[in-house]
Structures are given as C-alpha cells and as structure tokens.
Motif scaffolding. Structure first.
Motif, PDB file in Angstrom:
ATOM      1  N   GLY A 160       0.799  -1.205   0.000  1.00 26.13           N
ATOM      2  CA  GLY A 160       0.000   0.000   0.000  1.00 26.13           C
ATOM      3  C   GLY A 160       0.841   1.269   0.000  1.00 26.13           C
ATOM      4  N   GLY A 161       2.164   1.132   0.057  1.00 25.42           N
ATOM      5  CA  GLY A 161       3.037   2.272  -0.109  1.00 25.42           C
ATOM      6  C   GLY A 161       3.294   3.092   1.133  1.00 25.42           C
TER       7      GLY A 161
ATOM      8  N   GLU B 108      -4.402 -18.403  -2.497  1.00 25.97           N
ATOM      9  CA  GLU B 108      -2.964 -18.320  -2.226  1.00 25.97           C
ATOM     10  C   GLU B 108      -2.339 -17.193  -3.048  1.00 25.97           C
ATOM     11  N   ARG B 109      -2.676 -17.108  -4.326  1.00 26.34           N
ATOM     12  CA  ARG B 109      -2.137 -16.041  -5.185  1.00 26.34           C
ATOM     13  C   ARG B 109      -2.537 -14.663  -4.675  1.00 26.34           C
ATOM     14  N   MET B 110      -3.794 -14.517  -4.298  1.00 26.89           N
ATOM     15  CA  MET B 110      -4.260 -13.214  -3.804  1.00 26.89           C
ATOM     16  C   MET B 110      -3.548 -12.835  -2.505  1.00 26.89           C
ATOM     17  N   LEU B 111      -3.387 -13.800  -1.602  1.00 28.50           N
ATOM     18  CA  LEU B 111      -2.700 -13.525  -0.334  1.00 28.50           C
ATOM     19  C   LEU B 111      -1.232 -13.166  -0.575  1.00 28.50           C
TER      20      LEU B 111
ATOM     21  N   GLU C  24      -9.735  -7.160  -1.688  1.00 31.90           N
ATOM     22  CA  GLU C  24      -9.873  -6.058  -0.719  1.00 31.90           C
ATOM     23  C   GLU C  24     -10.089  -6.610   0.690  1.00 31.90           C
ATOM     24  N   ALA C  25     -10.845  -7.694   0.803  1.00 34.62           N
ATOM     25  CA  ALA C  25     -11.079  -8.313   2.112  1.00 34.62           C
ATOM     26  C   ALA C  25      -9.791  -8.929   2.648  1.00 34.62           C
TER      27      ALA C  25
ATOM     28  N   SER D 186     -16.975  -7.317   8.985  1.00 32.40           N
ATOM     29  CA  SER D 186     -18.080  -7.419   8.043  1.00 32.40           C
ATOM     30  C   SER D 186     -17.950  -8.672   7.223  1.00 32.40           C
ATOM     31  N   ALA D 187     -19.035  -9.386   7.083  1.00 27.97           N
ATOM     32  CA  ALA D 187     -19.033 -10.571   6.240  1.00 27.97           C
ATOM     33  C   ALA D 187     -18.968 -10.188   4.781  1.00 27.97           C
ATOM     34  N   ASN D 188     -19.197  -8.929   4.474  1.00 27.90           N
ATOM     35  CA  ASN D 188     -19.211  -8.478   3.088  1.00 27.90           C
ATOM     36  C   ASN D 188     -18.026  -7.599   2.759  1.00 27.90           C
ATOM     37  N   ASN D 189     -16.890  -7.827   3.404  1.00 23.47           N
ATOM     38  CA  ASN D 189     -15.694  -7.002   3.137  1.00 23.47           C
ATOM     39  C   ASN D 189     -15.494  -6.880   1.698  1.00 23.47           C
TER      40      ASN D 189
END
Length: 184
Positions: free
Chosen positions: A16-17, A44-47, A134-135, A181-184
């Motif tokens: 995030g810089g 795994e890729r996203m993490l 984003e979550a 939030s369950a909808n992150n």
C-alpha cells in the motif's frame, strides 16, 4: 504473534506504499485451508499479492496438525466451512480451545445462520466466496486486534478474572467481532 511495530528486515516494504519504517503487515503468516484445489490456488495467489506468507492445506486435519506442531508459526488462520474430513467449525473449535489464533471462516454459503454460527463460535470474520482481494488486504487488522487485546490484559496487575475486568474484556472482544463485516 507479530508485533506491529517490528520489521521483518531492511528490505521489507509495506503493502500500500506506507513508510518503510513500519513494514507490518508484510510477511503476515497465513495458514489457508480449503478442500477445493482451485479456490486454494486462487486465494494463495491473492494472499501472496498482499505480500503475506502463505501455507496452504487441503484438509483441516493436516492444518490442525501443523498448528499443534508449531503453535507460534502462524499469525492467522483462514478456513473454509465445508470440508470432507473435518468441517471448519470443528477446526475453529479446536483452535479456540488449544491456541490463541484469530480464525477467519469462509464459504460460498452466505446464509445468516451459518455466518452467525461461525462468528458466535469465535471466528473473527466470515468471508463469502468468491473472496475479494480487498477483504484479504485487511485481514491483518484481526491480528492487531488480538494483540491489542493481549496487551490490554497484560497492563493490569492481575489476570482479567482476578481484576474483575472480564466483562469489560468480553465487551471489547464483542465490539471487535461486531466491527468485522461478512461483506468485506
């Protein structure tokens, strides 16, 4: 557990810089459990895109074994709810009884009863599949909340039970859980 103020090395940067002086949450140690190989690979890729260190398992029993062998080896657990060998709720129960680790449940099942079951049994969050990056970028907040809770307890001269602060601590924990939030 991670100390959010400690770095992981001179070349560690912040996702995030942000300033290099505080590289947390880069290197967050995530144990990812899902019996679906495609989901496991995508998550795994996203993490890893979030610069987290990921260990993946396709069975809850293997994950529990890894956790038991190295209780301080992970900062957070992300587990699918529905798995053939042991469901995510049973894994959540074992982790809650045996170790102090934030657990995030995930599933394509977005029914309120299943989501409530996860959170009421100790999950810090419930992510609905398909999980958005984003979550995942924000899962580090659960580690900080857990650590902050530990710091608050250790600031008192006795344990929470001895000081009578158990109700206040439970209210803080409930407030932290409700802020997820369950909808992150």
């Amino acid at each position: 557990m991670l100390n959010p103020g400690q770095g992981r090395g001179p070349d560690s940067g912040v996702a995030g810089g942000s300033s290099n002086s505080d590289p947390f949450p880069v290197g967050l140690r995530v144990l990812l459990v899902d019996d679906d190989p495609t989901c496991l690979m995508i998550l795994e890729r996203m993490l890893r895109t979030c610069l987290y260190r990921v260990t993946k398992c396709n069975r809850a029993e293997i994950a529990l074994s890894l956790l038991r062998k190295n209780k301080n080896g992970f900062d957070i657990l992300i587990s699918d709810v529905h798995m053939p060998d042991m469901d995510g709720f049973k894994l959540l129960e074992h982790v809650g009884l045996e170790m102090d680790l934030p657990v995030i449940m995930m599933s394509a099942d977005d029914s309120k009863s299943v989501m409530l079951k996860g959170v009421s049994h100790g999950a810090v969050d419930y992510l609905i599949k398909p999980v958005r990056i984003e979550a995942l970028k924000n899962i580090w907040q659960h580690v900080v909340r857990k650590k902050r809770s530990e710091w608050n307890v250790s600031e008192h001269s006795g344990s929470v039970e001895e000081t009578g602060g158990g109700d206040r601590q439970q209210q803080r924990d409930d407030a932290d859980n409700n802020s997820s939030s369950a909808n992150n």
